[in-house]
Design an enzyme around this catalytic site. Structure first.
Site, short mmCIF file in Angstrom:
data_model
loop_
_atom_site.label_atom_id
_atom_site.label_comp_id
_atom_site.label_asym_id
_atom_site.label_seq_id
_atom_site.Cartn_x
_atom_site.Cartn_y
_atom_site.Cartn_z
N SER A 1 0.83 -1.20 0.00
CA SER A 1 0.00 0.00 0.00
C SER A 1 0.87 1.26 0.00
CB SER A 1 -0.98 -0.03 1.18
OG SER A 1 -1.95 0.98 1.04
N HIS B 1 -8.68 0.66 0.03
CA HIS B 1 -8.59 -0.36 -1.03
C HIS B 1 -9.94 -0.98 -1.34
CE1 HIS B 1 -4.27 0.07 -1.15
NE2 HIS B 1 -4.25 -0.03 0.17
#
Length: 312
Positions: free
Chosen positions: A91, A200
């Site tokens: 990420s 996400h």
């Protein structure tokens, strides 16, 4: 020939005090934190070292804090001419990986990281959501649980972390429903995560759209070494492809298990996690137990790695 990968952690790895002893001990780390304070025009270093925790865990602060700590660790290895053959990040960690690969300069990456955190925090306010870790089910079973909850609301697979550990993300009621379905399907454990938003997932689409503007304005170079990106779990080198993957990453799945497997297939036998915590080290060992894993997060772990490396 065996290869080394540098990997960089994502949100959730942060803690008050991270980077403090590195700052005190090594001028290279001090330079990174001082530069960050100057670029952002606020004392990020003080927030990392002293908190308060309720400020550090705000997404707009957490992301630059993790990024800067990772780059401080990277600079320590670069000083000793220790470089990776391949790199990846989980990420927000992907931005540190891109610095390690020569795609972004630290000075250009940090404002992007700060903006990304602000946009995700803003998207979380507009479309509130949550996340949960599903333990003990295969990825396709978790996907099925999410699809069964689709009529209740938005819920997506956020992170394919390791075998038997998949994180879901979306609207609260949909995540709760998918979690219940997962339990009924035999999940060993479902752990609601203490997060400020549905990262996400499709709830981040607005943040992705706005970040694309910032990405197009920022200065990127082609990669000097392979970078494995979250959204494809494959190597990227080209500037335009990297920008596209960073935009898609915010609302897309982090394919960490596949990313690690891709690096192992490419000959990586040593993974070095640079930054706060040891989250990725644990995941990597579950994905590929034959590889060697090292972690650099403080003075002790840094010196231990340098000693180990000197003996190679």
């Amino acid at each position: 020939m065996s290869k080394t990968a540098f990997v960089f952690p994502g949100q959730g790895a942060q803690y008050v005090g991270m980077g403090k002893d590195l700052y005190d001990q090594f001028p290279e780390a001090r330079e990174v934190f001082d530069a960050a304070d100057s670029i952002l025009r606020f004392p990020l270093s003080k927030l990392c070292f002293e908190g308060p925790e309720e400020e550090l865990v705000l997404t707009a602060n957490t992301q630059p804090a993790l990024f800067v700590t990772s780059i401080a660790c990277l600079r320590l290895l670069e000083k000793h001419d220790i470089k990776p053959d391949v790199t990846a990040g989980h990420s927000i960690g992907e931005y540190a990986a891109l610095v390690a690969a020569g795609v972004l300069e630290f000075e250009d990456a940090l404002p992007l990281v700060r903006k990304r955190g602000e946009l995700m925090q803003e998207a979380s306010r507009k479309r509130p959501g949550t996340m949960a870790a599903i333990i003990g089910l295969d990825a396709d079973e978790v996907e099925l649980a999410c699809s069964r909850a689709d009529d209740i609301g938005t819920v997506d697979v956020a992170n394919y972390n390791s075998p038997g550990q998949v994180v879901i993300s979306g609207e609260v009621k949909a995540v709760e429903a998918a979690s219940q379905y997962a339990k009924e399907m035999g999940a060993r454990k479902v752990i609601p995560l203490s997060v400020s938003g549905a990262f996400h997932s499709r709830l981040m689409a607005d943040a992705a759209e706005k970040l694309a503007i910032e990405l197009n304005l920022a200065c990127f170079d082609n990669a000097d070494i392979p970078v494995v990106v979250n959204v494809t779990a494959d190597f990227v080198y080209d500037v335009d492809e990297i920008r596209d993957c960073l935009e898609r990453q915010i609302a897309g799945s982090v394919r960490w298990q596949e990313s690690v497997a891709r690096m192992v297939d490419d000959g990586v036998t040593l993974f070095v996690e640079l930054g706060a915590g040891k989250v990725l080290s644990g995941l990597i060992k579950r994905i590929a137990d034959s590889v060697e894993v090292a972690n650099i997060s403080d003075v002790q772990s840094c010196e231990a790695f340098l000693t180990m490396n000197a003996g190679r």
